[in-house]
Design an enzyme around this catalytic site. Structure first.
Site, mmCIF file in Angstrom:
data_model
loop_
_atom_site.group_PDB
_atom_site.id
_atom_site.type_symbol
_atom_site.label_atom_id
_atom_site.label_comp_id
_atom_site.label_asym_id
_atom_site.label_seq_id
_atom_site.Cartn_x
_atom_site.Cartn_y
_atom_site.Cartn_z
ATOM 1 N N TYR A 165 -10.765 -2.657 3.192
ATOM 2 C CA TYR A 165 -9.931 -2.140 4.276
ATOM 3 C C TYR A 165 -10.828 -1.946 5.504
ATOM 4 O O TYR A 165 -11.677 -1.054 5.528
ATOM 5 C CB TYR A 165 -9.306 -0.812 3.856
ATOM 6 C CG TYR A 165 -8.175 -0.327 4.749
ATOM 7 C CD1 TYR A 165 -8.321 -0.230 6.123
ATOM 8 C CD2 TYR A 165 -6.958 0.049 4.204
ATOM 9 C CE1 TYR A 165 -7.304 0.206 6.931
ATOM 10 C CE2 TYR A 165 -5.920 0.505 5.003
ATOM 11 C CZ TYR A 165 -6.097 0.584 6.364
ATOM 12 O OH TYR A 165 -5.069 1.027 7.158
ATOM 13 N N ASP A 178 -4.643 10.412 8.919
ATOM 14 C CA ASP A 178 -3.380 9.870 9.404
ATOM 15 C C ASP A 178 -2.969 10.483 10.729
ATOM 16 O O ASP A 178 -3.211 11.664 11.007
ATOM 17 C CB ASP A 178 -2.276 10.114 8.366
ATOM 18 C CG ASP A 178 -2.481 9.265 7.120
ATOM 19 O OD1 ASP A 178 -2.674 8.050 7.274
ATOM 20 O OD2 ASP A 178 -2.471 9.818 6.005
ATOM 21 N N GLU A 209 0.881 -1.160 0.000
ATOM 22 C CA GLU A 209 0.000 0.000 0.000
ATOM 23 C C GLU A 209 0.922 1.214 0.000
ATOM 24 O O GLU A 209 1.771 1.348 0.886
ATOM 25 C CB GLU A 209 -0.920 0.024 1.227
ATOM 26 C CG GLU A 209 -1.921 1.165 1.176
ATOM 27 C CD GLU A 209 -2.823 1.226 2.399
ATOM 28 O OE1 GLU A 209 -3.851 1.905 2.303
ATOM 29 O OE2 GLU A 209 -2.497 0.627 3.426
#
Length: 285
Positions: free
Chosen positions: A180, A65, A54
C-alpha cells in the site's frame, strides 16, 4: 501450520496484466451503518467491477483516516458494530465471492485486545487474505508479521510519501500480496488529490526494492487519478473516502443514535456507476 497465501492476489494481478488492466480496489466500512447494508454495498461494488476489496473494521480512534471514513466508523459503531459482526460479514463475502482478494484494514488496538495469534487466525478462518494495520509502521512490524504469517494471513504495510530508503526496503520486504503506497502526507480524504508528479517517483522507489505489486491510495477519487496511478506503473488504485461520501449522502445519522440509509437502491445505483467509471480508468492506454 497455515502458510501465508498470496494466491488470490497473484491470480488477480496476473489476469489483469494479461488483459492490459490495473486493479480497482474499493474500501468499504463493515457494518456501515448496519451489517446488512454493508453487504448490499459490497455486492454493488463487486458487481460493478471491483477487482479486490479492502474492508474496514470499525474503531473508535481511527487516526489515519480523514473525516469521511471517520464518519463511517462512527455510523457503524453507533449501530452496534463489533469484531464478531465484522468476521461474520467477511465469511458471507467469502462465500459469495470465493476467488476475490479480501484485504482488511484494522487498527492495532483491535489486534492487541484480541491477542495477535487469535486475531489473525480469526480473520484467516473467516476468509480474509491480508491485514493492514495503518497505525503500525514497518519498523515495529516483527511481532505482527510473525503472527500474520503463522496464521496464513498476508501482512500489508504502508509506504509513506517521501519515505526513507530504509523504510521502503522494509515495506517491500515485509508486505505480502501487495504494497500500500501513498503519494502524499496526511490522512485519507477525497478532497486531497494525489500528487500526479509524485506518483511515478513513489512507484519507482518501491519497485527498486522488489516485492509485491504496488497499489496506490490516499486521494484517489476520480477516474483520472486511477489512470494516473496505472500510468505511473502501479498495479492498481484504492479508493475509500469517495465511496464513504456516497454512502453518507444517502444516510441519516444523529450521533449517538443509529444511522439509517434512506434509499438503498439509489445508493447502490450511484455507487455502481461510480465504481464502473473507476474500473474503466484502469484500462491501460
Amino acid at each position: 501450520m497455515p502458510t501465508p497465501t498470496t494466491s488470490r492476489y497473484d491470480s488477480t494481478f496476473a489476469a489483469l496484466q494479461a488483459k492490459g488492466e490495473g486493479a480497482f480496489v474499493p474500501f468499504v466500512m463493515l457494518s456501515d451503518p448496519t451489517p446488512e447494508d454493508a453487504l448490499r454495498i459490497i455486492d454493488a461494488v463487486v458487481n460493478a467491477g471491483a477487482d479486490a476489496l479492502e474492508l474496514g473494521v470499525p474503531f473508535s480512534d481511527p487516526v489515519a483516516d480523514g473525516p469521511a471514513i471517520q464518519a463511517a466508523h462512527v455510523r457503524a459503531l453507533d449501530g452496534g458494530a463489533s469484531i464478531d459482526k465484522a468476521l461474520a460479514q467477511v465469511r458471507t463475502i467469502r462465500e459469495r465471492y470465493p476467488d476475490l482478494p479480501i484485504g482488511m484494514l484494522v487498527y492495532a488496538n483491535v489486534a492487541y485486545v484480541r491477542g495477535l495469534d487469535e486475531f489473525y487466525a480469526a480473520f484467516r478462518e473467516a476468509g480474509a487474505d491480508s491485514v493492514l494495520l495503518p497505525d503500525v509502521p514497518v519498523r515495529e512490524s516483527a511481532a505482527f508479521s510473525a503472527a500474520a504469517e503463522a496464521a496464513g494471513i498476508c501482512p500489508i504495510y504502508i509506504a509513506p510519501a517521501k519515505a526513507t530508503a530504509q523504510t521502503l526496503e522494509g515495506v517491500a520486504a515485509q508486505s505480502r500480496g501487495y504494497i500500500y503506497a501513498i503519494s502524499r502526507d496526511g490522512v485519507t480524504g477525497a478532497d486531497k488529490a494525489a500528487s500526479v508528479e509524485g506518483l511515478r517517483e513513489v512507484v519507482d522507489n518501491l519497485q527498486s526494492y522488489g516485492g509485491a505489486p504496488v497499489l496506490l491510495g490516499f486521494g484517489i477519487s476520480t477516474p483520472q487519478h486511477v489512470a494516473d496511478a496505472i500510468a505511473a506503473g502501479a498495479a492498481g488504485a484504492i479508493t475509500g473516502s469517495a465511496i464513504a461520501n456516497i454512502v453518507a449522502k444517502y444516510t441519516e445519522h444523529a450521533h449517538p443514535e443509529p444511522a439509517r440509509i434512506t434509499d438503498i437502491d439509489a445508493l447502490t445505483r450511484e455507487l455502481s456507476a461510480y465504481v464502473a467509471q473507476m474500473k474503466e480508468a484502469t484500462i491501460k492506454a
